[in-house]
Design an enzyme around this catalytic site. Sequence first.
Site, mmCIF file in Angstrom:
data_model
loop_
_atom_site.group_PDB
_atom_site.id
_atom_site.type_symbol
_atom_site.label_atom_id
_atom_site.label_comp_id
_atom_site.label_asym_id
_atom_site.label_seq_id
_atom_site.Cartn_x
_atom_site.Cartn_y
_atom_site.Cartn_z
ATOM 1 N N GLY A 168 10.088 1.525 -16.834
ATOM 2 C CA GLY A 168 10.882 0.311 -16.934
ATOM 3 C C GLY A 168 11.556 0.007 -15.618
ATOM 4 O O GLY A 168 10.960 0.152 -14.548
ATOM 5 N N GLY A 169 12.834 -0.369 -15.700
ATOM 6 C CA GLY A 169 13.592 -0.746 -14.511
ATOM 7 C C GLY A 169 13.618 0.352 -13.463
ATOM 8 O O GLY A 169 13.690 0.083 -12.262
ATOM 9 N N GLY A 403 -12.081 -12.545 13.060
ATOM 10 C CA GLY A 403 -10.684 -12.555 12.645
ATOM 11 C C GLY A 403 -10.082 -11.161 12.636
ATOM 12 O O GLY A 403 -8.909 -10.979 12.976
ATOM 13 N N ALA A 404 -10.901 -10.201 12.268
ATOM 14 C CA ALA A 404 -10.395 -8.841 12.191
ATOM 15 C C ALA A 404 -10.027 -8.314 13.581
ATOM 16 O O ALA A 404 -9.078 -7.552 13.736
ATOM 17 C CB ALA A 404 -11.429 -7.930 11.530
#
Lengths: 513, 497, 173
Positions: A168-169, A403-404
């Site tokens: 949970g939290g 791009g790499a």
Amino acid sequence: MKDNRIPFKRFHERNEKLEDQYDETYFSKQHAKGKLTARERIEYLMDEGSFREIDAFVKPAGMPNEEKFGDGVIVGYGTINGRQVFLYAQDFSFMGGSLGTVHARKIIKVQEMALKMGHPIIGLIDSGGARIQEGVASLAGYAGIFMQNVKSSGVIPQISVILGPAAGGAVYSPALTDFKFMTRDTSYMFVTGPDVVKEVLNEDTTFEELGGAEVHASQSGVADLIYSDEEHTLMGVKKLLSYLPSNNVENPPVTSVENAASSKIEKLSMLLPDDPNKPYDIVEVIKLISDKDSFYEIAENHAQNIVIGMARLNNQVVGIVANQPKVMAGTLDINASKKAARFVRFCDSFNIPILVLEDVPGFMPGKSQEHNAIIMHGAKLLYAFAEATVPKITVILRKAYGGAYIVMNSKNMGGDFNFAWPTAEVAVMGPEGAVKILNRKELLSAKDPEELKRKLIADYKENVANPYVADEKGYIDEVIDPSETRDIIINAFALLENKVEQNPQRKHGNMPL
Amino acid sequence: MKIKSILIANRGEIAIRIARTAKSMGIKTYMFLSHHEPNALHIEHADEVIDVSDNTFINVYTNIDKLIEVALENKIDAIHPGYGFLSENPYLPRECERNNIIFIGPSSKAINQMGNKGLARNMAIKNKVPVLLGSKGVISTLEEAERTSEEIGYPVMLKAVAGGGGKGMRVVRKKSELALMYKLATNEAKSLFDNDAMLIEKFVENPRHVEFQVLADKKGNVVHLFERECSIQRKHQKLLEEAPSSALTEELRAKIGADAVRLCEATGYYSAGTVEFLLDKDLNHYFMEMNTRVQVEHPITEEITGFDIIEQQIKIAQGEAMDIKQEDIKINGWAIELRVNAEDVQSGFAPSTGLIEQMDIPNKKCLRVDSGYQVGKVVISSFDSLVAKLIITGKNRSEAIKNCRSVLNSTTIKGVKTTLPFFKQVMRTPSFVKGNYNTSFIETDLEQSFYQEDDELVAAAALAMQAYLNEQEKINSDTLSDKSVSAWAMSKKIKGN
Amino acid sequence: MRLIHHTKNYTLTGEQKVTVQVKDKKINKINNKKSHVEIEPLNEEEFLIKGEKKSHVGEIVSLKQNEVSVMINGNTYTFTIDTEIASKRKAKLSKKAGPKVEKVNAPLPGEIVVALVGEGAEVHKGEPVMILEAMKMQNEITSPINGKVKSIHVKAEETVMKDQLLFEIEPLK
């Protein structure tokens, strides 16, 4: 000798009472689950006798008659290999380590102290979650912890060690910290547990499948480091700490090993296969370049197409980001971009220089990548490198396409030194692809298209896909002999020791999250 | 015509081996520099190097057009194919002939006839050389395979017609296994030889593998140089060979030798060749196949007979009449060849690639080393895993074994794992030492596949434990320097004033 | 101080199991026998391990967390080192966890020739699942257990590295 004067009597009585709390049943309950107790963990992690516990005698909110002290968490400070750290360790034996208001207040207290004094903070997490009996107050407790996590982010190293459940939290505090350790078989992290999953989605799953160490280390990437048992996990924390400064003002610690170079360094130039399309293991390259036995890989089972980790170069800490040709040819995908981006930002926050070893054929193509926003995730890595002001060096070993190439700390993205091996191929794309696009017509009309393609590819390699074009245009500073790599980058980092670069004043940038 | 230059269409130790003899005969050698291994050792032994490394699309050793083109361009007299690659491809001698290049090996016709298992078998039957019960012709469907196997009776052996060197062979012990084995064998044969036709033969349990080296010239003279015992095999891959074989009596040796010679005479075979036989437990011999090339294990024959087989090949190729008479050939001593392969014996002989970091082989009179590697060279997965052949001799078998042990004790190779620990174990296995073993040696006689010293495990555990303790100690006592303030913080003057 | 004992027992799990007792950070007993093994470095890589009967030269191949590989006389030994407590705990945990999915990795670098069965197929222990070609040899990669092919991670003609995951076999329930 016990001092029997009145004021001291109560002091001793109280201490004895606290000690009594840790009786045989305290230990045996955790051991039966295959886990250590909070006490043992602290003993194992901290220098002998150095731990000072604070707030030991608090009692849970609304339970004044509770016999046991501490509200399920031990907090305090001490030294690890002589370096000051703050620590909190949740104690599963008290109400399942659940987080009540007092429990939370204790954690927040050490978080504040750590931030104020500029020392790392380590959380040993073993908790069933929010204490249901205390309702919203315990939720507020979590919020307080998260606030401190964020305030401390980039100021002091924050390390979370998950040694039991974190549900949970409770998962969000580790998520906000710099490093998450997990232990195989005994630690779990998930936002909703198997029971809820069954109820809502009618899916059968186990703790292990849903949020075990293995899953988080490989699939989700939530766990940065996993170990086979608690003792080794805690050893891992010690090891990681030896690479980290205590805060963002200090430099990382320096060792004093003489002649730390690997004795097999001349092997370096033989590691790359002769066929540029054949894979090899970049970790071997890293191990040869860095100081002997100094490479400490992080998140090695997640997004294995990129390798990140700490190492030392001539005793100085560096962060290494390297493409891994043996996994998916080292292609950058969403997970690899996120993993590397996060690491680059960590290094930049804590004055750790960055060494990039590049062999990347490009970004991963395909619908699933595009639809899951490779554009945004790839941009994270771009952003991280561009924003980083620590010394940054790139060595191109082989492929550096498109791009790499730009992303991996290219010259124009702020690389301080950009080197290349003679085997480097810097180009917009690989020879096969480029030839197909550039010579589509010739290839269609050729008598022997295969032979023509072969010739065109050879021409392309000769004229385009090599390090020399980029070198002659200044996009690479120097083409270097692989066996000299270590010496050259050690020297370059030494030159960069006084580098100061400033980004414009602002509240904060708007990173493509 | 005297050969003045040879194009060696091979690599590694055999290229170097051929060059050695060529050099002694005053012949110029040409070899290839390929993109696979631009720093290969064999290049250093060539008089001329043909650099084809820019062409990454071909394997030059298997490209007939390229070989012919290079030979013509450089006016090279002859091509020696070595073993493997094109050595048993009938098209190479045919193309050589068409282009007036001498092929150092048998004729195209002989390769066709003897290299094809079906035809060779028929030749053997015709010439009264005993063969195993087997299929009449080639098998190309599973149904045929089933029928034939029933006729012969299980266990049977599936063999690729075009196969050799143990590739494309599968044993089928019972009917239920046939379909899978047939699929595996045909798949393998298709991908390796581009021909999935099969032969089926009766499978002999635990035979010995004995082969005879023959030499035949173009004038019809044929002799044999006795046998080699090659029973130490793993998955039909030979690992250790010895000459002569301790299984043969003088009488049997003469009988099988005569069979081998007769077969060659009948087919008009010339050049060096090897006729392989199976020997069952009653010492009946059966013709298996003929290898129409120089064998990996040819040196042990050279050591016991004193003849240079490569030299004979070259002389025969240039048309000389052989001046060796059968009665002049004598066995002198004993020779054992250890194939030091880059293989990890501990993980089922898996190939082990990488850089050779250390290669210490002693210099001894009893030892001949044929190797294509040295320190600093890289073993890659594109070629076979043979790193070195240790050819060890002795006056007799027991002295040869003693010499093997002593060579093994002072040989170290690091960087890749090798079969050395395997040979150490072989030299201590009673059935080998007695000379009483067969092809099941590895499965049945060997206690484990690698040699372990007495307290080696304890030593290994101690070293591992010490390494672990040292690491723990290092983590627990990392000596780190005093803290220093980063340049970033200094520039901001965050602390201190 | 409950954990920091002066003697500590370790289990080294490899092909064979070895127990080691460490006293004051030194190896005291091996397999319950007083150890007289001495280890001294020979050079940067090699160590001389002086045993009772014989000395060996060994080197450390790799050390990662608690996994150590060493090489002696051309043989490799890989051990997982656990403290006594940890190995007991692991035994307990693995009993609880039951049979595991077996992951099969490439034993050597090479090229996948063919996958002989598909996902979901039932295979027996030792039955070939795919063929990997390396060094001109076709190697059958077989199933380690009786089970069902859970997933196949490579395809024909793909180049694989050593230790790359090839397929997973799920034990039959």
